[in-house]
Design an enzyme around this catalytic site. Sequence first.
Site, short mmCIF file in Angstrom:
data_model
loop_
_atom_site.label_atom_id
_atom_site.label_comp_id
_atom_site.label_asym_id
_atom_site.label_seq_id
_atom_site.Cartn_x
_atom_site.Cartn_y
_atom_site.Cartn_z
N GLN A 74 0.83 -1.20 0.00
CA GLN A 74 0.00 0.00 0.00
C GLN A 74 0.87 1.25 0.00
OE1 GLN A 74 -3.04 0.06 3.00
NE2 GLN A 74 -3.87 1.97 2.25
N PHE A 75 1.19 1.74 -1.20
CA PHE A 75 2.05 2.91 -1.32
C PHE A 75 1.41 4.16 -0.71
CE2 PHE A 75 -0.61 3.54 -5.01
CZ PHE A 75 -0.68 4.93 -5.15
N THR A 76 0.10 4.19 -0.60
CA THR A 76 -0.58 5.38 -0.09
C THR A 76 -0.25 5.66 1.38
OG1 THR A 76 -2.60 4.16 0.47
CG2 THR A 76 -2.49 5.15 -1.73
#
Length: 144
Positions: A74-76
């Site tokens: 999850q890069f966010t």
Amino acid sequence: MQRVSRASVRVRGREVASIGPGYLLLVGIGHDEDEAAAQRLAEKIVHLRVFEDGEGKMNLALAEVRGEILVVPQFTLHGDWRHGRRPSWIGAAPPEVAQERVEEFCRALEVLGTRVARGAFREHMEVELVNDGPVTLALDSDDL
């Protein structure tokens, strides 16, 4: 990190990963993450005692309850929302680097004897979980 009774990931309507009791890990990779950080974090997670013993105390580690781990990239998590109305993702590692680091982290968990299921990288995922407790911890490899 969330302690769960179960968790799963679907991509385009098809289940790609699922676990029973254990941890759902939402994993964001920053620019300065390396294999050593993955190893340190894996060791910490596997040995954390956040499962209840017979007396209801959080005294048991993942292996003691035969728990599993679902890793969801999850890069966010590295989103910077402080300026403007749209987050910046500049703090996240490039996708090619992040994918390699997430896989290193998963292998480090497996070497420690844990079954690891993986979400899909660079895909829109539907993540479903049943929180157990709830018990949720924010872990950062910079703190280890």
